[in-house]
Structure formats: C-alpha cells, structure tokens
Write a protein that holds these residues in place. Structure first.
Motif: not given
Ligand code: PRX
Length: 655
Positions: A274-284, A482-499
């Motif tokens: 999409t037009g909006k870059p996503k904030g990939i969130q990493h853990s420690s 861990r997620t996309i900052w501020g957009d849980e749904q986009r995290y699930v849809d983008t990486y996991w939704g397909k399967f």
C-alpha cells in the motif's frame, strides 16, 4: 502465482565448496555438523532456542517460558526473562575486552577514529543520561535521523539502554517521509546531526528535520543534535539541543534499564503493497539471539575478525549487522561514512587493505557497480586479509557472484548469499560457510532452527524440484517481527492471512532445486527492489499524484543491470499530454518532486506520459501489460478488453 518474475530465475548450477583451510577453522565445520544442528532443532524447536538463549544472552532475570503461542499469530519468546540489549552489546565485554576496538570509523575525507568497548560504554552512557535528562523514558518512541557515523550506533544503543524504542529513518529519506514516520509512532524526540557527508556533499539532516517538524509532528519535544559536518544549522530555543552541551557534566555511568524479553527494541519502517510504509516492530531478546547466532553461524565470527557490513543503519541490515550483532559478539566492526567511489572506485578495497578487514558484507548492487568499473581498482589493493564475503538485499546474478569470488575473494573466500527481510530480523536462508557448498545465485539452505518451506496456492509443500511457489516460514522464530506498529490487523492480513494464520508469508516467490537449494525468484506483491531497497509501487504513485499536474499514475519495475530493478512511471496529467520540451521539463520536475516527497531512491528512472492508463472493464490497471511495455517486450497479453486499444502504442512511446 501467474504474475511472478520468472525471468529472474538464475541457472548457474556449479557447486563451490569452501577450502579445506576455511573448513578446518570454521565454527561449523561440516555438512554433518550442520545437519545435526538442524535435526536437533526440528526435534525440539523450543528446546533448541531455549538452550541458545540461556547461554548466549546475559539475562538480569533468566526466563522459564520459551514460547507463548496462545495469541497466534502473535508470538512471544522467553516471556518472563529480563535483560538489556545495550548491556549485552557493551557492558558484558568490558572486563575481558574493554580495550578491544569495538568500532573503527572512517569518514569520506579519510578521518579515522577507533572506539574501544570501554569508550563506547562511556559514550553510550553519557548519551543515555542526556536522553533521561530530557525526560525520555522506557517505551517512548525516538526517531533517529543520522549520518553513518558511530554516533548513529551510540544513539541506538543509548535508546536501548534506557528502554526507549528507536525508529531509525534512513538519512536519504526526505523531510516528508521523516514526518510521516514521526507521526505514525508519535515520537517524542528526534536524534539527528547538523549534517553528514557523501560524495563530497553535505547532507543537511538538521535542516530536513526542521522542515519535517514545521509541517506537523506535534509529539516532538526535543531535538538532539550531534555535531558532525560543521555546517550552520538553526537551533530552536527550548526544543533543540547540542548533544555535546547536554552531556557536559553528566555521569559516565548509566545503569541499564532491565526490560522484559518482549519489550520493543525498535520500529523500522519498510514498504509494503500500500502507499503507507509499515512500522515493523521488533522485540529485545528474540531479536538479539538471532543476531548473535547468525554472526556465529553465517559470518563464522571469531575473536580477531574485523567485520565490515557496508549497510546504512537506516536499513535492517545496518541494525542487525552494524549496531547490534557484531557488538553483541564482542566483534570489531567498521563504519564508513561516504560513497564507495570517493576518491575513486577503489575506496572499499582501500578500506579493506588499511583496516585489515576479514569479513566483508555488501549488496549485489554495489558489487555490480564496482564490477563495471573494472578489476584494476581491486587489484591495486592487498585484499589478503579477507576470508569471507557476503551479499544481501536482492538476488545476485551469477556473473557478479563469480566476479566477487574471483576478483575480491581470490577464490579462497566463501560467499554467503543471505536471504532475509526487515520482518525476519536476521538471516533466515544462507550458506553456513564451512558446511555448505555454495551455488552462484542461490541462498542455499535455511539456518538451524528456522523452518522454511515453499508452498503452492493451497499451502501444500512443493517437493518437486524447480517448481516455483510461495516462500513461507512454518514455525515462529525468535527474531520475527511482533506486529506492525499501531496496525495489528495489517500485521495479520499481510503476513498470515493467506494460509489461515498457519504460515508466515514472506512475499517472495521461490523454487528449490534438486539438491533442496533455495532460489529466490522475486516479489509476489507490488514491491520493487531498487538497489536492494524495498519500495512500494503505490508509495511512488501516491507521491506522483500529489503533484498538482498529475491526475493518475502507475508505477512498475523493469530490470536494470546495476540496480536490479529500475522505476518506470506511466503518468496521466491534467489537460493536454505534454510533448517535446514541455514533457522534458515536466519529467525533470516530477523526478525532483518524488525526491522531495520520498527521497532520491524513489526517483523514477523513466517517466512516460499517456492520455489514459490501460484498465480492464472493472477499472483495474493492467499492470502486467505495463510491465511488459516497460521492459520493451512483445505484448502477449489479451488486450481486447481495453476500451481504447490505441492506447497501447502511446504507452509504448510510439506516438
Ligand atoms: O525480496 C527479498 C529481497 O529483499 C526483501 C527484503 O527487503 P528488506 O526488508 O528491505 O531487507 C533487505 C535486507 C535484508 C526480500 O523479501 N532479498 C533480501 N535478501 C535477498 C533477497 N532476494 C534475493 N536474495 C537475497 N539474498
């Protein structure tokens, strides 16, 4: 899967084993040792990672629970453990290796600086105390917009030390991009410098920052400014502060903030479809363990290595293999601020010779560009310190691989072609150099503890050799996003939704050959890979349509000998389609416009004006047709559904 970039399939199939000498001294010495590790991980995935995390990370509170899958596809690792990443990168080396050089820095003009672990500790503590003095606390988001200097690493480590979450924005991104990223994560402060130097020019970072803040960014309270280039900058009272003023008189000690294993270490924005870059969130902790292990497995790191990863800290490669991985292993790492061609195309090799670099890691784009400039430049330098080479970011064509192997590695250095992503945090598929024979153009085999597969449309594993499919990861791994900052749904849809939330979908297509080696074939989404950097076609389109004269645009990639992919934009403008001098002027203006909106990396290579974009009856842009046109290929698609078939000639630039 009809839209894959099949043409990027590479065909070189020769095996290149490591030399006996390399193998004998390697951390993993044989295929059998590698297989053993992989089997161990397959039999007890959690146990495998738990053992490594217990031994390789210094915990302030050890963990008892390894993997929490209860909220899948949100996974947590080492969930009750506590640590500090900066402590792991610096403090724990002080007793034994305090005087060892942590960072060798060289500026473009040739100025050099060595920083020991002790000195790095002092600098990081001072800076962390300056952050605290300005009210920055654990969990606050801080944007880092810095030149490629040790201070960029000090800024990142300083944030990690107090539990602040950094979001590094590449210095080549525009004020507009910086503003978007600051606002998305409601950052509390900016860390920047007066300027950086590249190609003899001063990059005015502070000025770009001021421009971003003038447009919005209401959450910003403080701008920390490091002095680097010495250019004049405006300082706003009450908001902007020189770091050297702030740190004067502060303590050189700063007790690390012990955080939970899952505490976010950083956000890093990357392009999607999409037009909006996503904030990939990493853990420690999870992030850290994969950084540590890949340094050992893939880079075969040893006590006396001098390691140079040429990536900027603005990208994930600069996070994992400049700012965190090498330091966590107590490795001496090189940072160079400047262009590879200043004063000439031998600069990289000059650095290798003078600093006795033993491991060198760069992008295929850089290799291709330097290859084109000839063998004379590398041949003028003594490259005998090198023992291992690496590549990352895009598929490497066999020609460049062979050149790298012969001219740089003198046929004695294994090449690790590392496949991974911003989202994966660390290497996923890569040769383990003492154990795996390489093939030019293949990233070879998955690392131990990483379950990679190639599946068909139904999510079934493809076992047949050379059949392309989706590259997926079928078990969680510690350094996963861990997620996309501020957009849980986009995290699930983008990486996991397909399967059905079962498989992590990387977004690349891939095939496995008869030996099980992985060959990356390209992206399956509308993401371009320009010089190893990700760019969404929609991001460029959004920038173009923001221009007052543009009505609509469609952006596609076309192959480019150096950059891998080049940007081709079809543009519809208000009123008459421009021609001649008007068209040339508008092309120049649009290229400048996109540079201002996003940054120079997004500047279209080709712009073609058209009266209309080719659309199906349902209004969908026929991107495949545009891709064929951009590549100058014959049109094989069915264009009978186009309202105006004549448009094809115009799109081809024929009238
Ligand atoms: O398409 C793959 C390509 O780069 C993408 C990830 O981009 P980014 O998140 O910016 O990270 C780049 C640095 C890790 C992947 O989805 N890519 C990365 N490494 C390789 C690659 N393609 C082929 N071979 C590689 N070694």
């Amino acid at each position: 899967m009809s839209d894959h970039k099949i043409e990027s399939i590479l065909t070189e199939d020769r095996l290149f084993p490591p030399s006996d000498d390399f193998r004998q001294h390697a951390n993993i010495k044989s295929r059998a040792d590698y297989d053993k590790l992989r089997t161990e991980a397959e039999q007890d995935h959690e146990g495998f990672w738990a053992k490594l995390a217990h031994t390789e990370i210094s915990w302030s509170k050890d963990f008892t629970k390894t993997l929490d899958e209860s909220k899948a596809p949100h996974y947590s690792w080492f969930t009750d453990g506590e640590l500090n990443v900066s402590y792991n990168c610096i403090d724990r080396h002080l007793e034994k290796n305090g005087d060892k050089i942590a960072i060798i820095f060289e500026g473009e003009k040739g100025d050099t600086r060595n920083i020991t672990f002790k000195e790095l500790h002092k600098e990081v503590c001072l800076f962390a105390n300056a952050l605290k003095a300005k009210g920055i606390k654990k969990g606050d988001r801080i944007v880092i917009y810095m030149p490629m200097t040790p201070e960029a690493v000090i800024a990142m480590q300083g944030c990690a030390r107090i539990g602040a979450i950094h979001s590094v924005v590449f210095g080549g991104f525009s004020a507009e991009s910086l503003k978007d990223r600051i606002e998305d994560a409601t950052c509390k402060a900016v860390i920047t410098a007066d300027g950086g130097t590249r190609g003899g020019k001063v990059i005015k970072l502070k000025a770009a920052c001021d421009e971003a803040l003038a447009k919005g960014c209401a959450s910003i309270e403080t701008v920390f400014v490091f002095k680097r280039a010495g250019n004049n900058v405006a300082m706003k009272d009450g908001r902007d502060a020189w770091v050297h003023d702030l740190t004067a008189g502060l303590s050189e000690e700063c007790e690390p903030e012990w955080v939970n294993a899952e505490h976010p270490l950083f956000l890093l924005y990357t392009s999607g479809s999409t037009g909006k870059p996503k904030g990939i969130q990493h853990s420690s902790a999870g992030y850290l363990i994969n950084c540590i292990m890949t340094m050992k497995w893939v880079f075969d790191i040893k006590e006396d290595d001098i390691f140079w990863c040429t990536a900027d800290v603005g990208w994930i490669t600069g996070h994992s293999y400049v700012a965190y991985g090498p330091l966590a292993n107590g490795t001496t790492t090189v940072i160079y601020e400047g262009a590879p061609t200043v004063p000439d195309a031998g600069r990289f090799w000059d650095l290798v010779e003078r600093h006795k670099i033993s491991i060198f890691y760069t992008a295929p784009t850089a290799i291709r560009a330097l290859m084109r400039l000839g063998e004379d430049f590398p041949n003028r330098h003594d490259l005998s310190s090198l023992r291992l080479l690496g590549t990352v970011g895009e598929p490497i064509n066999p020609e460049a691989w062979i050149w790298y192997n012969k001219v740089i590695g003198k046929e004695k250095c294994p090449i690790v072609d590392t496949w991974w992503q911003t989202e994966t945090g660390a290497h996923i598929i890569s040769p383990v150099p003492g154990a795996i024979d390489t093939k030019p153009g293949s990233c070879t085999l998955p690392l131990p503890g990483i379950a990679v597969d190639v599946v068909d449309e139904a999510g079934e594993s493809i076992t047949e050799p050379d059949r392309g499919g989706y590259l997926v990861i079928s078990k969680p791994w510690p350094s996963m996003l861990r997620t996309i900052w501020g957009d849980e749904q986009r995290y699930v849809d983008t990486y996991w939704g397909k399967f059905n939330n079962r498989l992590y979908v990387a977004g690349d297509s891939c095939r496995r050959d008869k030996d099980g080696y992985f060959w990356i074939m390209g992206r399956i989404d509308d993401v371009l890979n320009v010089s190893g950097h990700r760019l969404g076609t929609m991001e460029v389109e959004s920038a173009l349509v923001a221009h007052e004269r543009v009505v609509e645009s469609a952006v596609v990639g076309r192959p480019d000998d150096i950059k891998g992919e080049a940007i081709f934009a079809f543009v519809v403008i208000k009123g008459e389609r421009p021609t001649g001098a008007d068209a040339d002027a508008l092309v120049a203006d649009l290229r400048k416009w996109v540079t201002k909106e996003i940054g120079a990396i997004a500047k279209p290579d080709d712009i073609r004006f058209t009266d209309n974009l080719p659309k199906t009856r349902s209004g969908k842009i026929m991107r495949r047709l545009l891709r064929s046109i951009a590549r100058g290929e014959e049109i094989t698609q069915d264009i009978s559904t186009l309202e105006n078939e004549e448009i094809v000639k115009q799109l081809q630039g024929k009238f």
